[in-house]
Design a protein around this motif. Sequence first.
Motif, short mmCIF file in Angstrom:
data_model
loop_
_atom_site.label_atom_id
_atom_site.label_comp_id
_atom_site.label_asym_id
_atom_site.label_seq_id
_atom_site.Cartn_x
_atom_site.Cartn_y
_atom_site.Cartn_z
N GLY A 234 0.80 -1.22 0.00
CA GLY A 234 0.00 0.00 0.00
C GLY A 234 0.82 1.27 0.00
N LYS A 235 2.15 1.13 -0.14
CA LYS A 235 3.01 2.30 -0.17
C LYS A 235 4.23 2.00 -1.03
CE LYS A 235 5.90 5.26 2.68
NZ LYS A 235 6.65 5.33 3.93
N TYR B 88 1.28 6.68 -1.42
CA TYR B 88 0.39 5.70 -0.81
C TYR B 88 -0.72 5.28 -1.76
CZ TYR B 88 2.50 6.61 3.71
OH TYR B 88 3.39 6.71 4.74
N TRP B 89 -1.21 4.05 -1.58
CA TRP B 89 -2.37 3.52 -2.29
C TRP B 89 -3.58 4.36 -1.89
CZ3 TRP B 89 -4.12 0.38 -5.95
CH2 TRP B 89 -5.41 -0.11 -5.86
N ASN C 142 -8.73 1.27 0.11
CA ASN C 142 -8.66 0.38 1.26
C ASN C 142 -8.02 -0.95 0.88
OD1 ASN C 142 -10.12 2.08 3.12
ND2 ASN C 142 -11.96 1.61 1.95
N ILE C 143 -7.34 -1.54 1.83
CA ILE C 143 -6.74 -2.87 1.65
C ILE C 143 -7.22 -3.72 2.82
CG2 ILE C 143 -4.60 -4.20 1.61
CD1 ILE C 143 -3.22 -1.72 0.45
N ALA D 93 -4.53 -8.58 3.68
CA ALA D 93 -3.27 -8.69 2.95
C ALA D 93 -2.47 -9.86 3.52
CB ALA D 93 -2.47 -7.40 3.08
#
Length: 93
Positions: A54-55, A61-62, A65-66, A69
Amino acid sequence: SSTKTISDTTSWHHVVATYAYGAKTKTLYIDGNQVAQANGTGNPNFGSNALLIGKLNTGTYWNGNIDEALVYNRVLTPQEIRRMYAQGTGKLQ
């Protein structure tokens, strides 16, 4: 290298990326379907750096939402990835 986009950005999507060390093959799956595959030129080496989810290491940054993972110590098979998507979970059961 190729770029894939997801046009429906209002729904959750199951995204899996694999890397086969011996074959140096990168494969991308979205919602259980293989959408891209490319050959690499070497194996990833993180050295003392952390694996970032996510980074990017540039600090970008993405934007989203994640959830769920996971990192496996082996390459998942296409059948396992389809099963995970069908189960609606991010892990093998």
